[in-house]
Design a protein around this motif. Sequence first.
Motif, mmCIF file in Angstrom:
data_model
loop_
_atom_site.group_PDB
_atom_site.id
_atom_site.type_symbol
_atom_site.label_atom_id
_atom_site.label_comp_id
_atom_site.label_asym_id
_atom_site.label_seq_id
_atom_site.Cartn_x
_atom_site.Cartn_y
_atom_site.Cartn_z
ATOM 1 N N ALA A 1 0.947 4.009 -2.922
ATOM 2 C CA ALA A 1 0.661 5.415 -2.628
ATOM 3 C C ALA A 1 1.837 6.293 -3.022
ATOM 4 O O ALA A 1 1.661 7.380 -3.586
ATOM 5 C CB ALA A 1 0.335 5.591 -1.147
ATOM 6 N N TYR B 1 1.854 9.235 -5.834
ATOM 7 C CA TYR B 1 2.255 10.596 -5.448
ATOM 8 C C TYR B 1 3.353 11.121 -6.360
ATOM 9 O O TYR B 1 3.278 12.250 -6.855
ATOM 10 C CB TYR B 1 2.726 10.614 -3.995
ATOM 11 C CG TYR B 1 3.228 11.967 -3.560
ATOM 12 C CD1 TYR B 1 2.340 12.987 -3.228
ATOM 13 C CD2 TYR B 1 4.596 12.237 -3.504
ATOM 14 C CE1 TYR B 1 2.801 14.239 -2.844
ATOM 15 C CE2 TYR B 1 5.063 13.487 -3.117
ATOM 16 C CZ TYR B 1 4.161 14.483 -2.792
ATOM 17 O OH TYR B 1 4.630 15.710 -2.425
ATOM 18 N N TYR C 1 0.838 -1.203 0.000
ATOM 19 C CA TYR C 1 0.000 0.000 0.000
ATOM 20 C C TYR C 1 0.873 1.254 0.000
ATOM 21 O O TYR C 1 0.619 2.210 -0.752
ATOM 22 C CB TYR C 1 -0.905 0.001 1.225
ATOM 23 C CG TYR C 1 -1.818 1.207 1.320
ATOM 24 C CD1 TYR C 1 -3.037 1.230 0.655
ATOM 25 C CD2 TYR C 1 -1.458 2.321 2.059
ATOM 26 C CE1 TYR C 1 -3.876 2.329 0.720
ATOM 27 C CE2 TYR C 1 -2.289 3.431 2.136
ATOM 28 C CZ TYR C 1 -3.497 3.421 1.468
ATOM 29 O OH TYR C 1 -4.311 4.520 1.540
ATOM 30 N N THR C 2 1.908 1.250 0.826
ATOM 31 C CA THR C 2 2.809 2.401 0.903
ATOM 32 C C THR C 2 3.519 2.624 -0.429
ATOM 33 O O THR C 2 3.667 3.762 -0.890
ATOM 34 C CB THR C 2 3.839 2.201 2.015
ATOM 35 O OG1 THR C 2 3.159 2.028 3.271
ATOM 36 C CG2 THR C 2 4.778 3.392 2.127
ATOM 37 N N GLN D 1 -5.238 20.024 -7.163
ATOM 38 C CA GLN D 1 -6.588 19.566 -6.848
ATOM 39 C C GLN D 1 -7.672 20.288 -7.640
ATOM 40 O O GLN D 1 -8.771 19.778 -7.798
ATOM 41 C CB GLN D 1 -6.845 19.705 -5.345
ATOM 42 C CG GLN D 1 -5.891 18.876 -4.504
ATOM 43 C CD GLN D 1 -6.334 18.730 -3.068
ATOM 44 O OE1 GLN D 1 -7.429 19.132 -2.672
ATOM 45 N NE2 GLN D 1 -5.484 18.125 -2.255
ATOM 46 N N TRP E 1 -9.345 3.982 -2.372
ATOM 47 C CA TRP E 1 -8.483 3.348 -1.373
ATOM 48 C C TRP E 1 -7.263 4.201 -1.042
ATOM 49 O O TRP E 1 -6.464 3.822 -0.168
ATOM 50 C CB TRP E 1 -8.029 1.976 -1.882
ATOM 51 C CG TRP E 1 -7.493 1.994 -3.276
ATOM 52 C CD1 TRP E 1 -8.203 1.943 -4.434
ATOM 53 C CD2 TRP E 1 -6.117 2.099 -3.670
ATOM 54 N NE1 TRP E 1 -7.369 2.003 -5.527
ATOM 55 C CE2 TRP E 1 -6.089 2.093 -5.086
ATOM 56 C CE3 TRP E 1 -4.919 2.188 -2.962
ATOM 57 C CZ2 TRP E 1 -4.895 2.186 -5.799
ATOM 58 C CZ3 TRP E 1 -3.736 2.273 -3.680
ATOM 59 C CH2 TRP E 1 -3.722 2.273 -5.074
ATOM 60 N N LEU E 2 -7.125 5.343 -1.708
ATOM 61 C CA LEU E 2 -5.987 6.222 -1.460
ATOM 62 C C LEU E 2 -6.434 7.512 -0.779
ATOM 63 O O LEU E 2 -7.523 8.019 -1.048
ATOM 64 C CB LEU E 2 -5.295 6.601 -2.773
ATOM 65 C CG LEU E 2 -4.348 5.592 -3.396
ATOM 66 C CD1 LEU E 2 -3.888 6.092 -4.768
ATOM 67 C CD2 LEU E 2 -3.137 5.355 -2.498
ATOM 68 N N PRO E 3 -5.600 8.077 0.108
ATOM 69 C CA PRO E 3 -5.917 9.375 0.720
ATOM 70 C C PRO E 3 -5.580 10.511 -0.253
ATOM 71 O O PRO E 3 -4.643 11.287 -0.045
ATOM 72 C CB PRO E 3 -5.020 9.393 1.964
ATOM 73 C CG PRO E 3 -3.823 8.596 1.569
ATOM 74 C CD PRO E 3 -4.339 7.512 0.656
ATOM 75 N N VAL E 4 -6.352 10.606 -1.337
ATOM 76 C CA VAL E 4 -6.007 11.531 -2.412
ATOM 77 C C VAL E 4 -5.991 12.985 -1.951
ATOM 78 O O VAL E 4 -5.254 13.814 -2.492
ATOM 79 C CB VAL E 4 -6.962 11.361 -3.613
ATOM 80 C CG1 VAL E 4 -6.747 10.015 -4.268
ATOM 81 C CG2 VAL E 4 -8.419 11.522 -3.180
ATOM 82 N N GLY E 5 -6.802 13.295 -0.946
ATOM 83 C CA GLY E 5 -6.805 14.653 -0.441
ATOM 84 C C GLY E 5 -5.472 15.074 0.140
ATOM 85 O O GLY E 5 -5.115 16.249 0.122
ATOM 86 N N LEU E 6 -4.729 14.105 0.653
ATOM 87 C CA LEU E 6 -3.408 14.378 1.221
ATOM 88 C C LEU E 6 -2.308 14.273 0.167
ATOM 89 O O LEU E 6 -1.285 14.959 0.275
ATOM 90 C CB LEU E 6 -3.118 13.399 2.363
ATOM 91 C CG LEU E 6 -4.057 13.463 3.569
ATOM 92 C CD1 LEU E 6 -3.709 12.350 4.551
ATOM 93 C CD2 LEU E 6 -3.988 14.825 4.239
ATOM 94 N N TYR F 1 -10.625 10.770 -6.208
ATOM 95 C CA TYR F 1 -11.166 9.941 -5.124
ATOM 96 C C TYR F 1 -12.142 8.903 -5.661
ATOM 97 O O TYR F 1 -12.175 7.760 -5.191
ATOM 98 C CB TYR F 1 -11.862 10.809 -4.078
ATOM 99 C CG TYR F 1 -12.457 9.994 -2.949
ATOM 100 C CD1 TYR F 1 -11.646 9.459 -1.949
ATOM 101 C CD2 TYR F 1 -13.826 9.714 -2.908
ATOM 102 C CE1 TYR F 1 -12.182 8.679 -0.929
ATOM 103 C CE2 TYR F 1 -14.373 8.950 -1.898
ATOM 104 C CZ TYR F 1 -13.540 8.434 -0.915
ATOM 105 O OH TYR F 1 -14.078 7.654 0.084
#
Length: 292
Positions: A42, A46, A38-39, A218, A208-213, A203
């Motif tokens: 992500a 990113y 997952y890391t 955006q 499943w990803l913290p896309v906001g972060l 999103y």
Amino acid sequence: MSEAENDPALNARATPSGSGKRVRKLLVNLTVVVAIAYTMAAGFMYLNQRSFLFVPTGELSDPAEAGLDQVAVETVTMADGTQISVWSAAPAVEGAPTVLYFHGNSGNVSTRASRFKQILDSGFGLYAPSYRGYAGSEGSPTEVDLISDGREHFQAVAALTDRIIIHGESMGTGVATAIAADQPDTDLLVLEAPYTALVDRAYEQYPWLPVGLLMIDQMPTRERIGNVQVPILIVHGTEDFVIPVEHGKRLFERAADPKEILIVEGAAHNNLWSQGLWPAVLDAWEKTKADE
């Protein structure tokens, strides 16, 4: 020795069996593997997010090759020194507006030649910049830079005419809205297949990803459209699977009057021009003139 120490059943419950230990170890190892995967996923998203968002392809062709003899290719220098290519043409009809056109995330300006022909055949002027990093232009695209460049492009058009239609296509709708929100003298804002925000669409695709972060660019059109003080036309297709029609509907709800939305039944993301988009723009332009 106590009774408990002599009870095999109690001892079996107190001491984990070999199979139980193996299961727990397997679960721990699986959790670690999933966490690492997952890391890594992500991190990959990113680091490569802009390559997913901005997809410049092809070479910038000669407008004359596409039958646009009246279009000139200019090189405009932005405030930071970046050189941007622009396709431009003056209106052929006196009093007609110039369309400041912000294209989508793929291809380049010259892949929109058939659209530009319709604009020019209507007697309108054209000013279509190629984004940073796209064919004919220097630099790399970012939300901040595209909006900053867009403001400079608007000023360039405003120096030539006081009749301006800002047209945003797909990704360009975010840029177009940001510019129109700052320019109340714009005659009309046209949003073709718009999104509420790029981060909202991300999103939906990667829940499943913290896309906001994670997401840098955006482009929150939903937060900017309420500041637009000019007439708005939103056009969206019901079969748009790139940016679902609900995005256009939600933006329409947030927009101030005067506003209009055209929902084209059966239309997809890339065929709105063949499904009546330009006649709708012409109608909206006539309404703005009637209100003058």
